[in-house]
Design an enzyme around this catalytic site. Structure first.
Site, PDB file in Angstrom:
ATOM      1  N   ASP A  92       0.863  -1.181   0.000  1.00  0.00           N
ATOM      2  CA  ASP A  92       0.000   0.000   0.000  1.00  0.00           C
ATOM      3  C   ASP A  92       0.899   1.230   0.000  1.00  0.00           C
ATOM      4  O   ASP A  92       1.309   1.717   1.050  1.00  0.00           O
ATOM      5  CB  ASP A  92      -0.890  -0.044   1.247  1.00  0.00           C
ATOM      6  CG  ASP A  92      -1.969   1.021   1.224  1.00  0.00           C
ATOM      7  OD1 ASP A  92      -2.390   1.414   0.129  1.00  0.00           O
ATOM      8  OD2 ASP A  92      -2.405   1.453   2.311  1.00  0.00           O
TER       9      ASP A  92
ATOM     10  N   ARG B 127       5.226   3.432   2.435  1.00  0.00           N
ATOM     11  CA  ARG B 127       5.435   2.288   3.333  1.00  0.00           C
ATOM     12  C   ARG B 127       6.860   1.743   3.329  1.00  0.00           C
ATOM     13  O   ARG B 127       7.182   0.911   4.175  1.00  0.00           O
ATOM     14  CB  ARG B 127       4.500   1.136   2.929  1.00  0.00           C
ATOM     15  CG  ARG B 127       3.052   1.507   2.745  1.00  0.00           C
ATOM     16  CD  ARG B 127       2.399   1.975   4.009  1.00  0.00           C
ATOM     17  NE  ARG B 127       0.947   2.080   3.840  1.00  0.00           N
ATOM     18  CZ  ARG B 127       0.116   2.588   4.741  1.00  0.00           C
ATOM     19  NH1 ARG B 127       0.603   3.043   5.885  1.00  0.00           N
ATOM     20  NH2 ARG B 127      -1.169   2.643   4.521  1.00  0.00           N
TER      21      ARG B 127
ATOM     22  N   ARG C 159      -4.177  12.916  -0.394  1.00  0.00           N
ATOM     23  CA  ARG C 159      -4.008  11.719  -1.217  1.00  0.00           C
ATOM     24  C   ARG C 159      -4.694  11.879  -2.580  1.00  0.00           C
ATOM     25  O   ARG C 159      -4.437  11.095  -3.496  1.00  0.00           O
ATOM     26  CB  ARG C 159      -4.580  10.497  -0.504  1.00  0.00           C
ATOM     27  CG  ARG C 159      -3.883  10.187   0.808  1.00  0.00           C
ATOM     28  CD  ARG C 159      -4.684   9.196   1.644  1.00  0.00           C
ATOM     29  NE  ARG C 159      -4.749   7.879   1.037  1.00  0.00           N
ATOM     30  CZ  ARG C 159      -5.599   6.928   1.413  1.00  0.00           C
ATOM     31  NH1 ARG C 159      -6.471   7.164   2.401  1.00  0.00           N
ATOM     32  NH2 ARG C 159      -5.607   5.762   0.812  1.00  0.00           N
TER      33      ARG C 159
ATOM     34  N   LYS D  27      -8.692   3.540  -6.956  1.00  0.00           N
ATOM     35  CA  LYS D  27      -9.433   3.492  -5.705  1.00  0.00           C
ATOM     36  C   LYS D  27      -9.851   4.912  -5.292  1.00  0.00           C
ATOM     37  O   LYS D  27      -9.290   5.885  -5.797  1.00  0.00           O
ATOM     38  CB  LYS D  27      -8.602   2.822  -4.606  1.00  0.00           C
ATOM     39  CG  LYS D  27      -7.326   3.578  -4.202  1.00  0.00           C
ATOM     40  CD  LYS D  27      -6.519   2.765  -3.204  1.00  0.00           C
ATOM     41  CE  LYS D  27      -5.331   3.546  -2.660  1.00  0.00           C
ATOM     42  NZ  LYS D  27      -4.466   2.738  -1.781  1.00  0.00           N
ATOM     43  N   HIS D  28     -10.882   5.065  -4.467  1.00  0.00           N
ATOM     44  CA  HIS D  28     -11.699   4.073  -3.792  1.00  0.00           C
ATOM     45  C   HIS D  28     -13.102   4.162  -4.403  1.00  0.00           C
ATOM     46  O   HIS D  28     -13.859   5.085  -4.085  1.00  0.00           O
ATOM     47  CB  HIS D  28     -11.791   4.354  -2.295  1.00  0.00           C
ATOM     48  CG  HIS D  28     -10.459   4.524  -1.620  1.00  0.00           C
ATOM     49  ND1 HIS D  28      -9.703   5.667  -1.682  1.00  0.00           N
ATOM     50  CD2 HIS D  28      -9.743   3.649  -0.861  1.00  0.00           C
ATOM     51  CE1 HIS D  28      -8.596   5.532  -0.984  1.00  0.00           C
ATOM     52  NE2 HIS D  28      -8.583   4.314  -0.477  1.00  0.00           N
TER      53      HIS D  28
ATOM     54  N   HIS E 255     -11.712   3.894   8.472  1.00  0.00           N
ATOM     55  CA  HIS E 255     -10.944   3.052   9.395  1.00  0.00           C
ATOM     56  C   HIS E 255     -11.652   2.936  10.746  1.00  0.00           C
ATOM     57  O   HIS E 255     -11.444   1.977  11.484  1.00  0.00           O
ATOM     58  CB  HIS E 255      -9.544   3.639   9.624  1.00  0.00           C
ATOM     59  CG  HIS E 255      -8.658   3.545   8.420  1.00  0.00           C
ATOM     60  ND1 HIS E 255      -8.643   4.505   7.431  1.00  0.00           N
ATOM     61  CD2 HIS E 255      -7.756   2.599   8.038  1.00  0.00           C
ATOM     62  CE1 HIS E 255      -7.764   4.160   6.498  1.00  0.00           C
ATOM     63  NE2 HIS E 255      -7.220   3.016   6.846  1.00  0.00           N
TER      64      HIS E 255
ATOM     65  N   ASP F  90     -11.424  -2.821  -0.083  1.00  0.00           N
ATOM     66  CA  ASP F  90     -10.547  -2.175   0.890  1.00  0.00           C
ATOM     67  C   ASP F  90     -10.370  -3.157   2.049  1.00  0.00           C
ATOM     68  O   ASP F  90     -11.047  -4.204   2.116  1.00  0.00           O
ATOM     69  CB  ASP F  90     -11.166  -0.849   1.351  1.00  0.00           C
ATOM     70  CG  ASP F  90     -10.117   0.198   1.709  1.00  0.00           C
ATOM     71  OD1 ASP F  90      -8.960  -0.186   1.951  1.00  0.00           O
ATOM     72  OD2 ASP F  90     -10.456   1.391   1.768  1.00  0.00           O
TER      73      ASP F  90
END
Length: 351
Positions: free
Chosen positions: A66, A74, A135, A165-166, A178, A250
């Protein structure tokens, strides 16, 4: 154990080695993919060891990270840290999106990845939307479409699988999925004028994969989030937009779905809605429960893994057709660092 149940899952885990239970799952039931995060990747050597280990486990596993740029970065040094999509968008130059996508794809492919689970195609339509925020390439659907197409086409040329995405759009929400399930008042007409514009554009440009959001679109399905809804996955994405490519969820451990449906039931609902690869990005207990649930659905004929396998082989073929992995020397090379600096500079000039 039913052969094929694990093929419908992509899993994450703690640690810097693939855990024995994940290895056992791949050997007994197959495995669709693995997803790596910062916690797995303290060094370049560790990254290379993990991706090679996954490939030895099964050459057809999709190895993903990701990794979008900006705050969703990451991987450790020497990987190039690119500015967020918002900085690319502020530059006003889609060619920079293509350059960033190519550079990122070269680095990820060199490290053994098949996809970085990018780009984000949400339009930032609600300033209070912190889960998307920088983002996104921007707020204009046409602008996001232009940058998204440039990004997707460049990744395809370089051999990394782009994932749009998304879907069908997270940009009108202010709740972080989340932590809770976001609701949006958008009608289908609103989506067609707004957040579907970038998705339609990149699908027309050949984007082979889409990741579906944990957002409830009440006008489309008042009960289920898009990720679990046949009306969104099969109805809107597959039939209305004509998409026959690869559909990912997701992370199903996010509270938006796990808190109400539980991970195992969410996985079966996503697959039953027309999805292909259910992401469970950390928990061993959730993963095992999902496998057992998917097995039962396959055994009783409620789920047919054959179309999923066909689409997954097509995704695998895109990577294999791109030729050999780039040399490790591309990771963090001077050219890529200079590109990151150029994006940051042009963004500041336009800011």
């Amino acid at each position: 154990m039913t052969r094929g149940a694990g093929r419908l899952l992509a899993v994450g885990f703690d640690g810097t080695r693939i855990p024995d239970p994940v290895v056992a799952l791949a050997e007994r039931s197959g495995l669709g993919g693995i997803v790596l995060f910062t916690r797995n990747c303290p060094s370049l050597d560790t990254v290379l060891s993990l991706t090679d280990e996954a490939r030895r486990l099964d050459p057809d596993i999709l190895v993903m990270v990701d990794h979008e740029g900006g705050r969703v970065h990451r991987l450790p040094p020497p990987f190039t840290r690119f500015p967020p999509a918002a900085a690319v968008g502020r530059s006003g130059e889609p060619r920079l999106a293509a350059a960033v996508a190519s550079a990122m794809a070269r680095e990820l492919r060199a490290a053994g990845f098949d996809s970085g689970l990018a780009p984000v195609l949400d339009c930032l339509l609600d300033p209070a939307n912190t889960v998307i925020g920088d983002r996104a390439f921007g707020s204009s659907p046409d602008g996001v479409a232009a940058f998204g197409v440039a990004f997707v086409e460049a990744m395809l040329r370089t051999g990394l699988v782009p994932v749009a995405k998304h879907f069908p759009g997270h940009g009108l929400t202010s709740v972080d999925s989340h932590h809770a399930l976001p609701d949006t008042p958008a009608t289908l007409e609103d989506l067609e004028r707004g957040e579907l514009v970038p998705f339609r554009a990149v699908l027309a440009a050949g984007c082979p994969a889409v990741l579906v959001a944990h957002v409830r679109y009440g006008a489309l399905d008042p009960d289920l989030p898009g990720s679990l809804s046949p009306k969104v996955v099969s109805g809107l994405l597959r039939r209305r937009l004509g998409f026959d490519g690869f559909v990912l969820s997701d992370d199903l451990e996010m509270s938006a779905v796990a808190g109400t449906w539980g991970v195992a039931d969410a996985a079966r609902r996503f697959l039953g809605a027309g999805g292909d690869l259910a992401l469970i990005c950390r928990g061993a207990e959730a993963r095992d429960a999902a496998v057992a649930t998917i097995e039962r659905d396959i055994d009783r004929g409620a789920l047919d893994p054959a179309p999923v396998e066909r689409r997954r082989r097509a995704i695998r073929g895109l990577v294999d057709a791109a030729g050999p992995r780039p040399d490790l020397s591309v990771i963090g090379c001077a050219e890529h660092r200079a590109l990151a600096e150029e994006v940051a500079r042009r963004s500041a000039e336009q800011g």
